[in-house]
Scaffold this motif. Structure first.
Motif, mmCIF file in Angstrom:
data_model
loop_
_atom_site.group_PDB
_atom_site.id
_atom_site.type_symbol
_atom_site.label_atom_id
_atom_site.label_comp_id
_atom_site.label_asym_id
_atom_site.label_seq_id
_atom_site.Cartn_x
_atom_site.Cartn_y
_atom_site.Cartn_z
ATOM 1 N N GLU A 231 45.708 44.928 35.064
ATOM 2 C CA GLU A 231 45.302 43.930 34.081
ATOM 3 C C GLU A 231 44.099 44.433 33.287
ATOM 4 N N PRO A 232 44.011 44.088 32.005
ATOM 5 C CA PRO A 232 42.831 44.473 31.221
ATOM 6 C C PRO A 232 41.559 43.901 31.844
ATOM 7 N N PHE A 233 40.471 44.674 31.728
ATOM 8 C CA PHE A 233 39.202 44.202 32.277
ATOM 9 C C PHE A 233 38.060 44.568 31.338
ATOM 10 N N ASP A 234 36.976 43.825 31.472
ATOM 11 C CA ASP A 234 35.746 44.060 30.715
ATOM 12 C C ASP A 234 34.716 44.702 31.637
ATOM 13 N N ALA B 218 35.436 46.105 26.423
ATOM 14 C CA ALA B 218 36.193 44.871 26.653
ATOM 15 C C ALA B 218 37.688 45.148 26.588
ATOM 16 N N ASP B 219 38.425 44.488 27.490
ATOM 17 C CA ASP B 219 39.884 44.411 27.439
ATOM 18 C C ASP B 219 40.564 45.776 27.593
ATOM 19 N N VAL C 262 42.789 48.538 29.604
ATOM 20 C CA VAL C 262 43.726 48.814 30.684
ATOM 21 C C VAL C 262 44.389 50.153 30.379
#
Length: 381
Positions: free
Chosen positions: A145-148, A157-158, A160
């Motif tokens: 999942e995308p992460f900051d 930010a965002d 993945v």
């Protein structure tokens, strides 16, 4: 406890004793050296990093496409690329190699060397940045999942990564250093903690520092310990010592007038704690324990892996087993004639160590299996 052997993935034939004979990236020699490691029982090789050296990731990828078994230890300095980019580079290399990658994070112990590539942070700041970079790279390897992230040195930010490593959940992280800041960062984040070869007492002390740092970081496990040496072996003790003194003589010839062997490391007053420790040990004597010899470190200003183990293959193997008995699981070795010494060490030293380790493991298992039966007899009695 398993034992592994780490060699050097050199890209040319030069060393402290002699200048290289060809280009800085000699493809034929790079592959020949790596193949010698694979053919003679080594587990993995290190592709080192220097500000002006060939890109180790590409050299490692070249070797990985040519050989089937040899594992790769890739050195990386966090200042040279953003962690999200680095995570993709490493995952891609793990794919290319079929899951044979370990990443060795180098914080950098020399301000001038770091500044050559635009890094002007202090040493303690570099360690803090390395710790952040490792945390980001681990998450990029494992997160679907995308992460900051918002830390002291990195912010994004965002993110993945679409490319993931073959190894699950991720490749191992290797780390080294001998300062309090290094113990703190590596104790918290490393799967493997790397030390330069010191006398047994000092090595045991450092292992305890690493364990304490891991506990302070809240870990229930501890990093595996790796220790590095420069073996000088010959069929007899006399010939080994002749070879050792000739080796130091060659190093001194190359450093006449205070000339450093590399642009990265001056011969006196090194900045990094590890080299300072090696020179302090050398000031106390030339020979320690079974076979440790310090003049090679003294002659190079404590540059990197530079303390030698001198003797016959049997003597050097027994010296390595002394470190194994301290809890060292990975033994790193690099000769001064890299190709010839790789073959000799693999042919004559590695089999002795592996055989003795197998005996120790069998004896330990036998004792463990006997203990419950003895306890039951005591209760019955």
């Amino acid at each position: 406890m398993p034992v592994e052997f780490l060699g050097i993935g050199g890209t040319h034939d030069g060393s402290e004793t002699h200048a290289r004979s060809g280009g800085v990236f000699d493809k034929e020699y790079t592959l020949r050296l790596a193949r010698a490691h694979e053919d003679f029982g080594w587990d993995r090789v290190l592709f080192a990093y220097g500000s002006g050296s060939p890109d180790p990731a590409q050299a490692a990828a070249y070797v990985a496409t040519k050989l089937d078994k040899l594992q790769i230890l890739l050195a990386h300095r966090p200042n040279v690329s953003y962690p999200t980019f680095a995570a993709k580079t490493f995952a891609t290399l793990d794919q290319i190699s079929g899951g044979r990658l370990t990443v060795h994070f180098i914080t950098g112990g020399n301000d001038h060397e770091q500044q050559r590539e635009g890094d002007y942070l202090t040493k303690d700041q570099r360690y803090a940045r390395t710790r952040e970079a490792i945390q980001i790279i681990k998450k990029a390897w494992t997160s679907d999942e995308p992460f900051d992230f918002e830390g002291e040195y990195y912010r994004f930010a965002d993110f993945v990564s679409d490319v993931k490593p073959v190894q699950q959940p991720r490749p191992n992280v290797s780390f080294g250093g001998s300062s309090p800041a290094a113990y703190a960062a590596g104790g918290a984040e490393a799967d493997i903690y790397c030390l330069w070869g010191e006398p047994l007492a000092q090595t045991a002390e450092q292992i305890e520092f690493v364990k304490a740092a891991a506990a302070a970081a809240g870990r229930t496990d501890v990093p595996r310990i790796q220790v590095a040496f420069r073996p000088i072996i010959a069929p007899t003790e006399e010939l080994a010592w002749e070879k050792a003194y000739a080796t130091v003589g060659a190093i001194k010839d190359r450093t006449k007038g205070g000339r450093p062997l590399t642009r990265r490391h001056k011969l006196t007053e090194p900045e990094n704690t590890g080299s300072q420790r090696l020179l302090e040990i050398a000031s106390r004597g030339e020979r320690f324990d079974r076979a440790l010899w310090t003049p090679t470190a003294a002659a190079t200003g404590g540059a990197g892996n530079s303390n030698a183990l001198v003797g016959t293959p049997e003597t050097v193997a027994q010296a390595l087993l002394d470190y194994y008995d301290l809890g060292v699981e990975i033994l790193s070795a690099r000769g001064y004639d890299m190709l010839g010494d790789t073959i000799d060490f693999g042919r004559y030293v590695i089999p002795i160590v592996r055989e003795e380790v197998a005996k120790r493991d069998a004896e330990r298992a036998a004792k463990t299996n006997r203990a419950p039966a003895e306890d039951a007899l005591a209760v019955d009695g």
